[in-house]
Enzyme design. Sequence first.
Site, PDB file in Angstrom:
ATOM      1  N   CYS A   2       0.830  -1.196   0.000  1.00  6.48           N
ATOM      2  CA  CYS A   2       0.000   0.000   0.000  1.00  6.48           C
ATOM      3  C   CYS A   2       0.862   1.243   0.000  1.00  6.48           C
ATOM      4  CB  CYS A   2      -0.893   0.007   1.241  1.00  6.48           C
ATOM      5  SG  CYS A   2      -1.871  -1.485   1.457  1.00  6.48           S
ATOM      6  N   ILE A  54      -3.928  -9.659   0.641  1.00  3.59           N
ATOM      7  CA  ILE A  54      -4.391 -10.613   1.647  1.00  3.59           C
ATOM      8  C   ILE A  54      -5.660 -10.059   2.280  1.00  3.59           C
ATOM      9  CG2 ILE A  54      -3.841 -11.662   3.884  1.00  3.59           C
ATOM     10  CD1 ILE A  54      -0.917 -11.720   3.047  1.00  3.59           C
ATOM     11  N   ASP A 100      -3.073  -9.312   8.113  1.00  4.82           N
ATOM     12  CA  ASP A 100      -1.867  -9.115   8.901  1.00  4.82           C
ATOM     13  C   ASP A 100      -1.858  -7.734   9.564  1.00  4.82           C
ATOM     14  OD1 ASP A 100      -1.630  -7.927   6.415  1.00  4.82           O
ATOM     15  OD2 ASP A 100       0.442  -8.538   6.069  1.00  4.82           O
TER      16      ASP A 100
END
Length: 646
Positions: A2, A54, A100
């Site tokens: 990101c 994810i 995460d």
Amino acid sequence: MCGITGLFDSRGQRPIDRAALQRMNDSQFHRGPDEGSLHTEPGLGLGHRRLSIIDIATGQQPLFNADRTVAIVFNGEIYNYQALMSELQALGYVFHTKSDTEVIVHAWEAWGERCVDRLRGMFAFGLWDSKRQTFFLARDRLGVKPMFYAALADGWLLFGSELKSLLAHGELDRDIDPFAVEEYFALGYVAEPRTIFKQARKLPPAHTLLWRRGEPMPQPRPYWDVRFTLDNGITAEDACAELRDRLQEAVRLRLIAEVPLGAFLSGGVDSSAVVATMAEVSGEPVNTCSIAFDDPQFNESAFAQLVADRYQTRHHVETVKSDDFDLIDTLARLYDEPYADSSAIPTYRVCQLARQRVTVALSGDGGDETFGGYRRYRLHLMEERMRSALPEGVRKPLFGLLGKVYPKADWAPRVLRAKTTFEGMARTSVEAYFHSVSILRGPMRDALFSPRFKAALSGYDARQVFDAHAARAGTDDPLALIQYLDMKTYLVGDINTKVDRASMAHSLEVREPLMDHELIEWLATLPSDLKIRGQEGKFLLKKAMEPKLPHDVLYRPKMGFSVPLARWFRGPLKQRVRDAVLGPRLAETGWFDRKYLQHLVDAHQSGVRDYSAPLWTLMMFEAFLRTVVDAPAVRRPASQQEAVTA
């Protein structure tokens, strides 16, 4: 993967300029095109651009704990997040996502600032804890993910994944740091923690910054370092077996994704070892991407094809023309700082190719530093043996004189090019290594800079970067010392910077199993003769991969990922380099000696000397001035400034 950014009021709870925060976030759209979010509260603004990898369904950021007293924006991947999630659940923490990111939030609640000790991965994050009135920045151990920050005079902290997000705020001064310019012309990049701008800093790798509201600006704190003990008595055969196991673990951890995944395959040892290991642990054929060059001198694609054929990968190759030089201004804007590694061009292209097929790619980056692969390492060890044979009192004056009087002979056979060797023999080990990796060495920088600029330096020399790291290295082993120096400088400032910006420009996540910190810690226990043996670099890696890779891939001469600068500057870019180096933008700084600039251009274009690396360094600096420094500054309306600073 990101882009993150934000604002923190260290003095109180002043209102957030949401428009400025939006600009900061939008400037990093390329890092996360899937989603964008902002969070504001009095004294705090967080921005996030998401590239979904994810927990695509529920991993949006900024992410909060259950009572919304802890907020985080996070860039990177935590490869051991599933194990940490189980551990935190056993401690009573309830998870509302499978991401995460939420693991970091609860790790902070459980372990505070020591949470970073538990994280295995590449990461940079900003975290706010309203109960503790604490803002926390952290960066991974090897500096894979970037983190820029600036403390403004009025008490605001700006941070972001890229320097452009800080510039987008509108209140960051663009005053250039002369020390950073000195470092750039020595190394080709601005070394951590400095940035090209006086007011901004990079958070160094393996450091955190914890700022409690109402307290003075703190200094970054280290939480990890690699220690070269070299005391592992393992046999070469057992070390090969253990290395293969550790590579499998490092690769397997990096295969967790909910999006298409592949690998770069250059045909070199490092990327080939990663692809071979991926093929072993994957349940399906590996997607591989290679760049071919139409100039045979730079083309490794045949070796990549050997590996692709052996493991029956889904292999994609794109040929890049050797005159692919139209990226100069694009790269200057991309890197935000002057950056002089010309291999950024093919790196940009291979990321562009990979993104057409996958969202995540594994790379072989870090292999040269960790396994001892650079040719300069072998040359340095030869010099060290010679240095140790003579007392310093004899060596320095003798070889210092020879270095001065011996002519520089780029045109001569290699055996006669002794000037650099003589100069190196007169130096200490750290001085010699710094000299060997410098683009413009000390005498060249002395000739390049004007008296006015030298006065601004006040005696500062970029070698001090190496001296400071060497003082913390904890080893006097000749190879271990320069490996340590490279991990702190070249790996972070050049390699990781190049790959992060080039990949994120195409919204591609790159993962680096050879920079797994547990693998590096183990390698640092091994004797140096398992890394370089005789004239063979990467001895252990090559031996370990002999059953898995073709001999021609393992033991061919190292080629590197380079472009034909020397030919460009005497041919298709002849006028462009002249216009950039001798043009008005560099001249108006008053920092450079005009006669020396003229010498560099004329001597190179006449064929007398190869000054391609210094000329590229100057071209990229000129492009940085035009595209970044001279770009229109964003300024907030006076009414907004008053609202924020009241």
